[in-house]
Design an enzyme around this catalytic site. Sequence first.
Site, PDB file in Angstrom:
ATOM      1  N   PRO A  49     -29.131 -18.868   0.126  1.00 34.99           N
ATOM      2  CA  PRO A  49     -30.202 -18.633  -0.902  1.00 34.99           C
ATOM      3  C   PRO A  49     -30.472 -19.553  -1.832  1.00 34.99           C
ATOM      4  CG  PRO A  49     -28.576 -17.089  -0.543  1.00 34.99           C
ATOM      5  CD  PRO A  49     -27.967 -18.660   0.025  1.00 34.99           C
ATOM      6  N   ASN A  50     -31.691 -19.515  -1.752  1.00 29.01           N
ATOM      7  CA  ASN A  50     -32.873 -19.861  -3.027  1.00 29.01           C
ATOM      8  C   ASN A  50     -32.207 -21.657  -3.211  1.00 29.01           C
ATOM      9  OD1 ASN A  50     -33.543 -17.931  -4.256  1.00 29.01           O
ATOM     10  ND2 ASN A  50     -31.799 -16.730  -4.620  1.00 29.01           N
ATOM     11  N   ARG A  72     -34.684 -24.827  -9.845  1.00 27.26           N
ATOM     12  CA  ARG A  72     -34.163 -23.608 -10.007  1.00 27.26           C
ATOM     13  C   ARG A  72     -33.790 -24.059 -11.173  1.00 27.26           C
ATOM     14  NH1 ARG A  72     -29.749 -21.873  -6.812  1.00 27.26           N
ATOM     15  NH2 ARG A  72     -29.180 -19.341  -7.203  1.00 27.26           N
ATOM     16  N   TYR A 100     -28.348 -26.599 -13.060  1.00 21.83           N
ATOM     17  CA  TYR A 100     -27.974 -27.129 -10.973  1.00 21.83           C
ATOM     18  C   TYR A 100     -28.377 -28.405 -11.238  1.00 21.83           C
ATOM     19  CZ  TYR A 100     -27.402 -22.111 -10.494  1.00 21.83           C
ATOM     20  OH  TYR A 100     -26.745 -20.966  -9.847  1.00 21.83           O
ATOM     21  N   ASN A 147     -21.963 -24.543   1.084  1.00 22.52           N
ATOM     22  CA  ASN A 147     -22.973 -23.329   0.007  1.00 22.52           C
ATOM     23  C   ASN A 147     -23.345 -22.023   0.156  1.00 22.52           C
ATOM     24  OD1 ASN A 147     -23.248 -22.612  -2.622  1.00 22.52           O
ATOM     25  ND2 ASN A 147     -24.376 -24.895  -3.576  1.00 22.52           N
ATOM     26  N   ALA A 198     -25.416 -16.716  -3.920  1.00 21.18           N
ATOM     27  CA  ALA A 198     -25.364 -15.692  -4.248  1.00 21.18           C
ATOM     28  C   ALA A 198     -24.143 -14.730  -2.620  1.00 21.18           C
ATOM     29  CB  ALA A 198     -26.302 -15.247  -4.145  1.00 21.18           C
ATOM     30  N   ASP A 201     -16.074 -13.122   7.562  1.00 19.18           N
ATOM     31  CA  ASP A 201     -16.144 -13.257   8.616  1.00 19.18           C
ATOM     32  C   ASP A 201     -16.659 -13.828   9.934  1.00 19.18           C
ATOM     33  OD1 ASP A 201     -14.585 -10.764   8.173  1.00 19.18           O
ATOM     34  OD2 ASP A 201     -15.912  -9.353   9.390  1.00 19.18           O
ATOM     35  N   GLU A 235     -15.227 -25.097   1.008  1.00 20.81           N
ATOM     36  CA  GLU A 235     -16.766 -24.226   0.173  1.00 20.81           C
ATOM     37  C   GLU A 235     -17.331 -24.845  -1.253  1.00 20.81           C
ATOM     38  OE1 GLU A 235     -15.093 -20.236  -1.816  1.00 20.81           O
ATOM     39  OE2 GLU A 235     -16.773 -20.642  -2.965  1.00 20.81           O
ATOM     40  N   HIS A 250     -20.367 -25.666  -4.861  1.00 15.83           N
ATOM     41  CA  HIS A 250     -20.607 -24.744  -5.913  1.00 15.83           C
ATOM     42  C   HIS A 250     -21.730 -25.985  -6.077  1.00 15.83           C
ATOM     43  CE1 HIS A 250     -20.583 -20.931  -4.207  1.00 15.83           C
ATOM     44  NE2 HIS A 250     -18.632 -21.361  -4.726  1.00 15.83           N
ATOM     45  N   SER A 263     -22.502 -25.681  -9.302  1.00 16.70           N
ATOM     46  CA  SER A 263     -22.466 -25.385 -10.718  1.00 16.70           C
ATOM     47  C   SER A 263     -20.832 -24.218 -10.542  1.00 16.70           C
ATOM     48  CB  SER A 263     -22.975 -23.665 -10.944  1.00 16.70           C
ATOM     49  OG  SER A 263     -22.786 -22.467 -10.407  1.00 16.70           O
ATOM     50  N   ARG A 290     -19.255 -18.887 -15.079  1.00 20.95           N
ATOM     51  CA  ARG A 290     -19.927 -17.881 -15.149  1.00 20.95           C
ATOM     52  C   ARG A 290     -19.779 -17.006 -15.548  1.00 20.95           C
ATOM     53  NH1 ARG A 290     -24.328 -20.375 -11.609  1.00 20.95           N
ATOM     54  NH2 ARG A 290     -25.889 -19.689 -12.671  1.00 20.95           N
ATOM     55  N   ARG A 309     -19.590 -13.947 -10.430  1.00 19.94           N
ATOM     56  CA  ARG A 309     -19.140 -14.907 -10.187  1.00 19.94           C
ATOM     57  C   ARG A 309     -18.010 -15.305  -9.594  1.00 19.94           C
ATOM     58  NH1 ARG A 309     -24.525 -16.785  -9.315  1.00 19.94           N
ATOM     59  NH2 ARG A 309     -26.047 -16.391 -11.409  1.00 19.94           N
TER      60      ARG A 309
END
Length: 152
Positions: free
Chosen positions: A11-12, A19, A24, A76, A79, A89, A100, A102, A104, A109, A113
């Site tokens: 999301p986002n 953003r 970012y 990624n 949130a 799962d 994984e 990210h 940032s 932060r 998070r």
Amino acid sequence: MTTRILCISGPNLQLLGTREPEVYGRETLADVHARLEKRARALGVTVEARQSNHEGALVDWIGGAREGGFAGLLVNPGAYTHTSIAILDALRAVALPCVEVHLSNPDGREPFRRRSYVARACIGRVAGFGADSYELALDGLVRSLARPRSHA
Ligand code: DQA
């Protein structure tokens, strides 16, 4: 057959570029995907990149990745990293190596998070390098896939 990697952003992340650029960066998601494709070509693999704001879509894509012929995942979850047992799962269920990613550094932060649910199903994490995080994560995943027994 070429090794295929599925890159999923949550999301986002479609708003990258505008953003919170101080967090970012100014590159768009299309820029990030173009860089990733270039790096994939150099590594001799292919990457398919997708983005959704919907948890269920992310779960569907992860769950279908093995059937879809993908050898590994870059994820990624945005949130959902910090909230989604469903994504954890799905990663466990599909049992493909996953990194994984990210832009940032979530650990530096807000305290909320610091918890990553998905980390438990990932072979590693790259965070804090902006758009470079995706390329670095691809490098790590491809190296790991060259050592099949390390994630058997
Ligand atoms: C993010 C970090 C998350 O905490 C945040 O919710 C995002 C982006 C990152 O790439 O830095 O949406 O996953």
